[in-house]
Design a protein around this motif. Structure first.
Motif, short mmCIF file in Angstrom:
data_model
loop_
_atom_site.label_atom_id
_atom_site.label_comp_id
_atom_site.label_asym_id
_atom_site.label_seq_id
_atom_site.Cartn_x
_atom_site.Cartn_y
_atom_site.Cartn_z
N GLU A 196 0.82 -1.20 0.00
CA GLU A 196 0.00 0.00 0.00
C GLU A 196 0.86 1.26 0.00
OE1 GLU A 196 -3.85 1.25 2.71
OE2 GLU A 196 -2.13 0.30 3.67
N GLY A 197 1.89 1.28 0.86
CA GLY A 197 2.79 2.42 0.90
C GLY A 197 3.57 2.59 -0.39
N TYR A 198 4.08 1.48 -0.91
CA TYR A 198 4.84 1.54 -2.16
C TYR A 198 3.97 2.00 -3.32
CZ TYR A 198 8.95 -0.97 -0.25
OH TYR A 198 10.08 -1.34 0.46
N THR A 199 2.72 1.51 -3.36
CA THR A 199 1.81 1.90 -4.44
C THR A 199 1.57 3.40 -4.43
OG1 THR A 199 0.72 -0.27 -4.44
CG2 THR A 199 -0.51 1.59 -5.38
N ASN A 200 1.36 3.95 -3.24
CA ASN A 200 1.10 5.39 -3.18
C ASN A 200 2.35 6.20 -3.51
OD1 ASN A 200 -1.20 7.05 -2.80
ND2 ASN A 200 -0.30 7.85 -0.92
N LEU A 201 3.51 5.70 -3.10
CA LEU A 201 4.75 6.38 -3.47
C LEU A 201 4.95 6.34 -4.98
CD1 LEU A 201 7.42 7.76 -2.72
CD2 LEU A 201 8.40 5.48 -2.32
N LEU A 202 4.68 5.19 -5.60
CA LEU A 202 4.81 5.08 -7.05
C LEU A 202 3.82 6.01 -7.75
CD1 LEU A 202 6.08 3.64 -9.49
CD2 LEU A 202 4.32 1.86 -9.26
N ARG A 203 2.61 6.07 -7.25
CA ARG A 203 1.61 6.98 -7.84
C ARG A 203 2.08 8.43 -7.75
NH1 ARG A 203 -3.85 5.38 -6.38
NH2 ARG A 203 -2.99 5.30 -4.29
N ALA A 204 2.60 8.80 -6.58
CA ALA A 204 3.08 10.17 -6.40
C ALA A 204 4.21 10.49 -7.38
CB ALA A 204 3.54 10.38 -4.96
N LEU A 205 5.14 9.55 -7.54
CA LEU A 205 6.27 9.76 -8.45
C LEU A 205 5.82 9.84 -9.90
CD1 LEU A 205 8.88 7.37 -6.79
CD2 LEU A 205 9.06 9.86 -6.95
N LYS A 206 4.83 9.04 -10.26
CA LYS A 206 4.36 9.06 -11.64
C LYS A 206 3.53 10.31 -11.94
CE LYS A 206 4.40 4.20 -13.02
NZ LYS A 206 3.60 3.11 -13.63
N GLU A 207 2.83 10.82 -10.95
CA GLU A 207 1.99 12.00 -11.17
C GLU A 207 2.81 13.26 -11.38
OE1 GLU A 207 -2.07 10.88 -8.63
OE2 GLU A 207 -0.56 12.23 -7.78
N LYS A 208 3.79 13.46 -10.52
CA LYS A 208 4.60 14.68 -10.61
C LYS A 208 5.96 14.39 -9.99
CE LYS A 208 1.97 16.47 -6.66
NZ LYS A 208 1.24 17.64 -6.10
N CYS A 209 6.87 13.97 -10.83
CA CYS A 209 8.17 13.52 -10.36
C CYS A 209 9.22 14.61 -10.60
CB CYS A 209 8.59 12.24 -11.08
SG CYS A 209 10.10 11.52 -10.42
N PRO A 210 9.80 15.15 -9.53
CA PRO A 210 10.90 16.10 -9.71
C PRO A 210 12.06 15.41 -10.43
CG PRO A 210 10.10 16.14 -7.45
CD PRO A 210 9.48 14.95 -8.11
N ALA A 211 12.82 16.16 -11.18
CA ALA A 211 13.91 15.58 -11.97
C ALA A 211 14.89 14.79 -11.10
CB ALA A 211 14.64 16.68 -12.72
N SER A 212 15.11 15.25 -9.87
CA SER A 212 16.07 14.58 -9.00
C SER A 212 15.59 13.22 -8.53
CB SER A 212 16.38 15.47 -7.79
OG SER A 212 15.19 15.78 -7.08
#
Length: 410
Positions: A196-212
């Motif tokens: 669950e935590g990993y899924t939400n982290l992946l969603r956050a990164l895919k939605e708006k991922c800073p270049a770094s």
């Protein structure tokens, strides 16, 4: 179910979120010393000196972040920020990494073990907070906690994730999440909430991922997909389609109950993970498996729409009606309607919500822990708010159900 009934159902859920659940936490659980109180008992009496758990605080962070995303209410973002700041200042272990299990009421460390279930919930909360307000420091901490789990919990030889370690990441004898659990090195529950935590982290990164952070997306996606495959290939029992609860290091099953609430909860969380990953073959496989897992969970559903807690290995049942099981029951049935082509589940979900509204929602705020099977009475022996009683299952039910019902409104 007709359009007007769907709209009424939707509004009832939104009202419960904004007029019952969240005001309770804002008005009764905000600690002037910082963060949030650790407990109110079943009679709604404040225990200002109760320990503060990582799970409670992480779930508060997620709940108010998600509620802000759903409603735009700035009070919810302020509460999420309060939770976020307290977690970062007090729960994060600046010496060894990871996060403490619990704090004293004054914010000093109490139990410093590293329970990976709790660390995963902090990832869940921080990634939702990043989704709400684009705070890159929260994203950085979430990715750091992901790295800690991957380094210290993931079993690279036999696959899966161990339960817990000491503060310095050394082995620990008692890895139990709670007194209710077996002392098993690998459990369904921890795997589900790391997922669950990993899924939400992946969603956050895919939605708006800073270049770094772009280079980290493949790492998070690989770990998330691997966890999903573990559920489909190992944790789901191929004969019963229930989820097996406890395993040893070698994935040998240990005795455990059939947990209807976890089955129905996993049936939609696993499919959500597949949607976030976005691989068509994996989604098709998950869709098939989650139909059967949901069907197994619904063996615990009663004619009044409620769901019993679990069936023990000896064959006897715990028929109490726990708050979180009822909440997950509603979401699981709505996902059957939306993604499995079962529109009749809309009415069944509404019936389950009516059971909650009539039996568990406290007009004074929040929900009661459970209704006792023996006499139908409200269970006041367990907390109204506390280490395990958080604004998470119920607020998430309201938010997710509103989202799902919107897809059925013309």
């Amino acid at each position: 179910m007709n359009q007007e009934t769907i709209k009424i159902f939707r509004q009832e859920l939104l009202d419960n979120l904004t007029q019952n659940i969240l005001p309770y936490w804002l008005e009764k659980m905000t600690d002037p010393r910082g963060g949030f109180y650790g407990r109110r008992d079943g009679d709604d009496r404040l225990d200002a000196d109760a320990p503060k758990g990582a799970i409670l605080n992480a779930r508060i962070l997620w709940s108010f972040s998600a509620a802000y995303l759903a409603t735009g209410n700035p009070d919810y973002l302020a509460a999420a920020t309060r939770a976020r700041d307290y977690i970062v200042s007090h729960f994060i272990d600046s010496d060894f990494g990871g996060a403490y299990w619990s704090l004293n009421a004054d914010g000093t460390p109490l139990d410093t073990k590293k329970q990976f279930y709790a660390i995963a919930f902090i990832i869940y909360g921080l990634s939702e907070y990043y989704r709400a307000c684009s705070d890159e420091e929260s994203l950085r901490i979430a990715v750091g906690l992901f790295d800690a789990i991957e380094k210290h919990s993931r079993d690279r030889l036999k696959n899966g994730y161990i339960e817990a370690t000491a503060r310095d990441w050394q082995p620990i004898a008692d890895m139990r999440l709670s007194d209710h659990d077996a002392n098993a090195s690998k459990t369904m529950n921890t795997h589900l909430h790391i997922l669950e935590g990993y899924t939400n982290l992946l969603r956050a990164l895919k939605e708006k991922c800073p270049a770094s952070f772009e280079s980290r997306v493949p790492d998070v996606e690989e770990a998330t997909a691997n966890l999903l495959e573990i559920f489909l290939d190992r944790i789901e029992n191929p004969a019963t389609r229930h989820l097996t609860l406890f395993f040893d290091d070698d994935w040998n099953e240990q005795p455990g109950a059939e947990s209807y609430g976890h089955d129905i909860e996993a049936s939609w969380l696993l499919l959500e993970t597949a949607h976030v990953i976005g691989d068509q073959a994996l989604t098709a496989k998950t869709l098939d498996h989650t139909f059967h897992i949901a069907s197994a969970g619904l063996q615990g559903r009663c004619v009044d729409g409620s769901m019993v807690y679990e069936r023990h290995p000896a064959g006897n049942y715990d028929n109490d009606k726990h708050w979180w099981v009822q909440a997950e029951n509603v979401i699981g049935q709505l996902w059957l309607a939306q993604f499995h082509g079962m529109p009749e589940q809309l009415e069944r979900a509404r019936q389950s919500w009516r059971y909650i509204a009539d039996n568990l929602v406290d007009p004074a705020g929040e929900w009661h822990w459970s209704r006792r099977a023996a006499d139908g009475s409200v269970n006041r022996s367990d907390d109204k708010a506390g280490f395990w009683k958080c604004p998470y299952h119920n607020s998430r039910m309201c938010i997710e159900a509103v989202r799902t019902l919107d897809s059925f409104i013309d």
